[in-house]
Design a protein around this motif. Structure first.
Motif, short mmCIF file in Angstrom:
data_model
loop_
_atom_site.label_atom_id
_atom_site.label_comp_id
_atom_site.label_asym_id
_atom_site.label_seq_id
_atom_site.Cartn_x
_atom_site.Cartn_y
_atom_site.Cartn_z
N ASP A 4 0.84 -1.19 0.00
CA ASP A 4 0.00 0.00 0.00
C ASP A 4 0.88 1.25 0.00
OD1 ASP A 4 -2.14 1.70 0.21
OD2 ASP A 4 -2.69 1.13 2.25
N HIS A 5 0.29 2.36 -0.40
CA HIS A 5 0.93 3.67 -0.33
C HIS A 5 0.01 4.57 0.49
CE1 HIS A 5 2.76 1.76 -3.79
NE2 HIS A 5 3.63 2.73 -3.94
N LYS A 6 0.34 4.80 1.75
CA LYS A 6 -0.57 5.49 2.66
C LYS A 6 -0.55 7.02 2.56
CE LYS A 6 -2.64 2.18 5.05
NZ LYS A 6 -4.10 1.98 4.90
N ASP A 12 5.77 9.85 -0.50
CA ASP A 12 5.29 9.58 0.86
C ASP A 12 5.27 10.82 1.73
OD1 ASP A 12 4.82 6.93 0.31
OD2 ASP A 12 6.73 6.22 1.11
N ASN A 16 -1.32 10.71 6.38
CA ASN A 16 -1.72 9.37 5.99
C ASN A 16 -3.19 9.35 5.57
OD1 ASN A 16 0.65 7.97 6.18
ND2 ASN A 16 0.26 7.19 8.23
N GLY A 19 -5.32 4.97 1.92
CA GLY A 19 -4.53 4.29 0.89
C GLY A 19 -4.71 4.99 -0.45
N ALA A 22 -1.85 0.79 -4.59
CA ALA A 22 -1.17 -0.42 -4.17
C ALA A 22 -0.69 -1.17 -5.40
CB ALA A 22 -2.10 -1.31 -3.34
N GLU A 84 -5.45 -2.55 -1.31
CA GLU A 84 -4.76 -3.78 -1.67
C GLU A 84 -5.68 -4.78 -2.39
OE1 GLU A 84 -2.98 -2.49 2.38
OE2 GLU A 84 -4.90 -2.39 1.33
N ASN A 174 -10.77 3.52 -8.09
CA ASN A 174 -9.53 2.76 -8.13
C ASN A 174 -9.32 2.27 -9.56
OD1 ASN A 174 -10.77 2.47 -5.36
ND2 ASN A 174 -8.78 1.57 -4.93
#
Length: 215
Positions: A4-6, A12, A16, A19, A22, A84, A174
């Motif tokens: 995942d990329h929070k 980054d 946060n 998500g 991913a 995910e 998504n």
């Protein structure tokens, strides 16, 4: 495996989120690391459930952080993680329904899930302001064009009586691309993203490229 990329921003940066994207599988998770996760986290968890007499049937998702001292469990959840899930399930070529039914009747141990080769990358399209306050109700265009080459999962959308699809959440869509290599899957996902538009739309530009490396 999936990553995942929070954080909300490229590299980054920023707060946060739930998500922002991913990818799967994760090249850095080799057999040695996967074996350690199974021995140190997965198998003790299952033994603990059995020891407490808990006959759990369903999805158990392990959120793992890899440290210099090895893998550490960060969280469980009893659904699949989001985003995910949107990367993992398209990789499944055998029947998800058969897995679910086998969970229900207690025969899941006889199932052998089969996964497609290659990589799957999920880019989240979000509303301006997310993960803070955001506005909703903006028409979304380009969905059909994006779906010609990608899977598009709806997260925060709503269909109006006239058929128009509008934004209705912070994380809106998504967009999942696939390919034989991670770079090709990344390119496919972002080609799909380019077709879609709504007021205030944004996404991270580095999904799949902020790869984790052990050590």
């Amino acid at each position: 495996t999936s990553q995942d990329h929070k954080p909300v921003g490229d590299g980054d940066r920023g707060p946060n989120t739930g998500g922002m994207g991913a990818f799967c599988p994760v090249p850095a998770v080799d057999e040695a690391l996967a074996g350690a996760i199974r021995r140190e986290i997965v198998e003790p968890t299952l033994a603990g459930l059995a020891g407490e007499g808990l006959e759990y049937r369903g999805v158990l998702y392990f959120g793992v952080m890899v440290t210099a001292d090895g893998p550490r469990l960060l969280e469980y959840n009893v659904r699949m993680g989001d985003p995910e899930t949107e990367a993992v399930l398209p990789a499944l070529s055998s029947s998800l329904v058969d897995l679910i039914l086998a969970c229900l009747d207690g025969t899941v141990g006889r199932q052998h899930p089969v996964f497609r080769p290659g990589y799957f990358v999920d880019v989240v399209l979000a509303s301006a302001g997310y993960p803070g306050d955001y506005e909703a109700g903006f028409p979304i265009t380009g969905l059909e064009a994006a779906e010609a080459d990608c899977l598009v999962f709806h997260s925060g959308t709503r269909r109006l009586p006239d058929g128009t699809i509008v934004t209705a959440g912070g994380r809106v869509l998504n967009v999942v691309g696939s390919g034989p290599s991670l770079e090709e899957a990344i390119a496919a996902a972002y080609r799909g993203v380019e077709h879609i538009s709504f007021d205030g739309m944004f996404c991270r530009a580095d999904i799949g490229r902020r790869k984790w490396h052990p050590g």
